[in-house]
Enzyme design. Structure first.
Site, PDB file in Angstrom:
ATOM      1  N   SER A  97       0.805  -1.224   0.000  1.00 27.19           N
ATOM      2  CA  SER A  97       0.000   0.000   0.000  1.00 27.19           C
ATOM      3  C   SER A  97       0.837   1.272   0.000  1.00 27.19           C
ATOM      4  O   SER A  97       0.283   2.368  -0.057  1.00 27.19           O
ATOM      5  CB  SER A  97      -0.947   0.005   1.202  1.00 27.19           C
ATOM      6  N   LYS A 155      -5.928   3.670   9.004  1.00 30.20           N
ATOM      7  CA  LYS A 155      -5.064   4.654   8.343  1.00 30.20           C
ATOM      8  C   LYS A 155      -5.682   6.049   8.388  1.00 30.20           C
ATOM      9  O   LYS A 155      -4.980   7.044   8.611  1.00 30.20           O
ATOM     10  CB  LYS A 155      -4.821   4.218   6.894  1.00 30.20           C
TER      11      LYS A 155
END
Length: 840
Positions: free
Chosen positions: A686, A729
């Site tokens: 990611s 996140k």
């Protein structure tokens, strides 16, 4: 004896004047007797080897004391010259010998002690007078030996036949002495008896003594058999006594215990199979003597069987409003988990016999997974049991040990059920992701039956060995991450994720739960300590960086301790803690809250990462330097993250001409990508878009906006693929002061899991292509280059296709500058700023 051992014409065996001395432990060798010996010591092996190369004779002397290597003073000086008739060497270096006694000998003196003893010897001649008395003694010892053979289990009948065939009295005495069970000193005494008549008299005494011992042993054996018959008789009499006592109303203590067990079995409500096993074991117990070793084992087993709550359950409190109120009192937020419990109660209200759910709470440390289990038990009105699986390696911890093992017990599941006292508790299995595996089995595999509603109605513990119904138990497991959990076990559980808390949620938790609890634990009243909201926010932002609230509670506890100390010493009566007081109580700030405090730079992009402790913000740095086109990756990156960096570089090279970068630029420069916190392992795809953004910024000299956080996997074509852990996140981005979050478009549907007030504070930009990321995160050309207007036109630079040698010369003249598409001055500034940040 082998041929050649004795000189021709001699009527008695030839014995050399000097012989090697072989000490014997617990053994005496007589003439004419064949004896097996095992030689293990190295020096005695050498002795045998030397004897075999000479005349095959050794002086076999009995040792007085049990020592490893007897010396001249520790052996008897009268022994037997023995001939080695057979020798076999064993693989471990030892020897198996068969020796035969030849002649009685006496040691005159020793001529050698190392490596083994050698001695000068002389023959010992026997005194044998043929007389009626000697003949009578010989016949008497033969009769005594016959009696011993008939009574002694260690002597075969054939040995008496061998004794009958010996005609000489001296040889008969030696043969019998070597076969009866007498002490070493007694055997040595018979060996040293030179007068045969005296030897026969001594042997007669020892034989009489052995006969007495054997007769006593036979008498004891007969008594034992009588006692066994007596015990059987006593059993029948005891049964009759029980019947008589029952009629008279008199019962002894043991009978009371048996009857008590029988009543417990009747009242326990155990199923038929368990009942049969319990009754069978009770029948065995009733027939066993109390002193028997099995008595305690059977009694303990019956205690476990009768103390389990086979048919005992607590009644569920199905008041849904009350349950919701309790859950809200104990925990702030966690709506998904609370809704699941309320749903269970609603279905339980409609269907009474529904099976208990198997829930798995997954989330970072400190978010309240374990304490949530206690709240659920309180809301349902059930008992609560918790066991920790962290570090468990032994399968028997789950299933128990077989009853054949000493000290066997049931497994932790059955122990927990017994402790709860009901067959439907809330059973929490903590840290299910930290189970180990070794030679003792796999506890996770043992949990497969426990956590399967289709199987656990007949869970079988190794100790009980009868099925126990676990289908009504509400099992809750906790884990920090599902990755280590075996797929087969994970498939049996309903996973509920508990993400990290937001700042607002932490503030509520601190005010409503943490501060009151710490005040109570430190003996403080509410009037004695007050912590303002601003101070709590500062603690959350600048002293803790976590998904849960465990460290937050520790910091509050530290403040409580210092205030308690001041109140106890009389320095103050109360304290109101503000943000200004935090340095005094907690020391200097540990974390920088806002990303905005940093300047926008070239080659530094803000990425969002997921960890077991929640989300985090990481900065990906990229630096360009003259070289040969090498890509350097540092920061303890995993294989997947390194591949993402290579994919990002490949894409940047493929589109370099769009940004005015000469394709030859990548051949003449090295690129270094670094992710700080280099001691922490990092992996995952990611960070691909973050690396691509840092790369294109470093190559083009365009600054990256620090307040833009990004996450997403990149392909070689520049496509942005979805990622996991979006909520964690986003929470990390919000904590760190990020204003804009770039996410893959396919992750947009997960934004509904994020609290509304956070979605309002942040701007979300869903993207499908990396070019969209560049538009959001990078400054336009004109804004980033402070000296662009003073630079020559792009067409005359190395990257723009002009005089490449002139551009390279210009680049080499400035140490910190790198030739890019017309922004060498700005690159120099950007490099200096990046290096300064790295040093600090």
């Amino acid at each position: 004896m082998p041929n050649g051992d004795f000189p021709m014409g001699m009527t008695e065996p030839y014995i050399p004047e000097i012989l090697p001395v072989l000490p014997l432990r617990d053994t005496v060798i007589y003439p004419h007797i064949i004896m097996p010996l095992l030689i293990t010591k190295e020096e005695y092996v050498k002795l045998i080897d030397d004897a075999l190369t000479a005349d095959r004779l050794v002086a076999a002397m009995a040792a007085k004391e049990e020592v490893e290597t007897p010396g001249p003073e520790q052996i008897y000086h009268v022994g037997t010259a023995a001939a080695i008739i057979r020798m076999l060497k064993l693989p471990d270096g030892s020897m198996q010998l068969f020796v035969q006694g030849v002649q009685r000998i006496r040691i005159v003196d020793f001529v050698q002690t190392h490596p083994y003893m050698k001695a000068r010897v002389e023959k010992v001649r026997e005194v044998l007078e043929k007389s009626v008395e000697v003949e009578g003694l010989a016949r008497n010892i033969l009769a005594q030996f016959k009696k011993i053979v008939s009574m002694a289990p260690y002597l075969p009948n054939e040995i008496f036949i061998a004794a009958m065939n010996i005609s000489e009295p001296n040889n008969l005495a030696d043969f019998i002495a070597s076969n009866i069970n007498i002490t070493l000193e007694e055997k040595q005494e018979l060996l040293e008896a030179v007068n045969v008549k005296e030897r026969l008299e001594k042997l007669t005494f020892y034989l009489n003594k052995e006969i007495e011992i054997l007769e006593i042993g036979s008498k004891i054996q007969s008594q034992v058999q009588t006692e066994m018959s007596k015990s059987q008789r006593e059993y029948f009499l005891r049964e009759q006594l029980k019947a008589i006592q029952k009629e008279l109303g008199e019962v002894d203590e043991r009978t009371m215990e048996i009857n008590e067990f029988r009543e417990k079995i009747e009242k326990s409500g155990m199923p038929e199979e368990a009942r049969k096993e319990a009754e069978r074991e009770l029948d065995r117990l009733a027939k066993m003597p109390v002193a028997a070793a099995e008595y305690t084992v059977a009694r303990t087993y019956l205690e476990w069987l009768t103390s389990l709550p086979w048919n005992v359950s607590t009644e569920d409190n199905l008041d849904i409003k009350r349950a919701r109120k309790i859950l809200d009192e104990d925990h702030y937020d966690l709506d998904k988990v609370k809704d699941r419990i309320i749903e269970y109660l609603a279905v339980r209200k409609l269907k009474e016999d529904m099976k208990g759910p198997i829930l798995c709470f997954v989330g970072p440390p400190g978010v309240g997974k374990t304490s949530l289990g206690q709240s659920i038990a309180r809301a349902l009105g059930r008992k609560f049991v918790r066991i920790s699986l962290g570090g468990m390696h032994d399968e028997a911890e789950i299933r128990g040990h077989r009853r054949t093992y000493i000290g066997a017990l049931p497994g932790r599941i059955i122990q927990g059920i017994r402790k709860a006292g009901s067959n439907n508790p809330v059973f929490m299995l903590d840290e299910v992701d930290k189970i180990g595996v070794d030679f003792r089995g796999d506890p996770a595999a043992a949990l497969l039956e426990v956590l399967d509603p289709e199987q656990n109605y007949s869970f079988s513990d190794h100790y009980l060995d009868v099925p126990f119904d676990l289908s009504r138990v509400m099992f809750i497991t906790t884990a920090n991450t599902v990755i280590p959990i075996p797929p087969a076990l994970l498939d049996r559980m309903e996973v509920l994720e508990l993400p990290g808390y937001t700042e607002v949620e932490k503030l509520h938790i601190a005010k409503e739960h943490l501060i009151p609890r710490q005040l109570e634990e430190h003996g403080l009243k509410k009037s004695q300590l007050t912590i303002t909201d601003d101070a709590l926010r500062a603690i959350i932002r600048k002293y803790t960086r976590e998904a849960g609230v465990r460290n937050l509670e520790r910091e509050i506890a530290a403040i409580c301790r210092k205030v308690a100390k001041d109140i106890a010493t009389g320095e103050r009566k109360s304290k109101k803690v503000t943000e200004k007081d935090l340095h005094e109580f907690l020391g200097p700030e540990r974390f920088r809250f806002e990303v905005l405090e940093e300047e926008d730079e070239v080659g530094v992009a803000t990425g969002l990462a997921w960890t077991e402790s929640g989300g985090d913000v990481l900065f990906v740095e990229c630096q360009v330097m003259p070289g040969s086109g090498e890509l350097v990756l540092t920061g303890k990156l995993g294989d997947v993250m390194q591949e993402s960096a290579k994919a990002a570089l490949t894409y940047c090279r493929s589109v370099a001409d769009r940004y005015g970068v000469d394709p030859e630029f990548f051949k003449k420069h090295d690129l270094h990508i670094h992710v700080p916190a280099g001691a922490i392992p990092k992996d995952g795809p990611s960070a691909g878009v973050t690396m691509a953004t840092a790369l294109i910024s470093a190559v083009t000299g365009r600054k990256v906006r620090k307040d833009v956080g990004m996450t997403g996997e990149i392909t070689l074509r520049g496509k942005v693929l979805p990622i996991g852990g979006l909520k964690e996140k986003v929470l990390a981005a919000h904590r760190s002061g990020v204003k804009t979050v770039v996410i893959p478009e396919e992750n947009q549907r997960y934004l509904e899991e994020i609290p509304d007030f956070i979605r309002k504070d942040l701007k979300f930009v869903p993207v499908t292509d990396i070019e969209e990321v560049f538009k959001v995160a990078l400054y336009p050309d004109g804004r980033a280059r402070a000296k662009q207007e003073k630079e020559p036109p792009a067409g005359k630079t190395a990257a723009g296709g002009g005089d490449e040698k002139a551009a390279a010369k210009k680049a080499s003249g400035t140490k910190a500058s790198v030739s890019t598409s017309g922004n060498s001055g700005n690159r120099k500034t950007g490099l200096k700023r990046a290096n300064s940040r790295r040093r600090s």
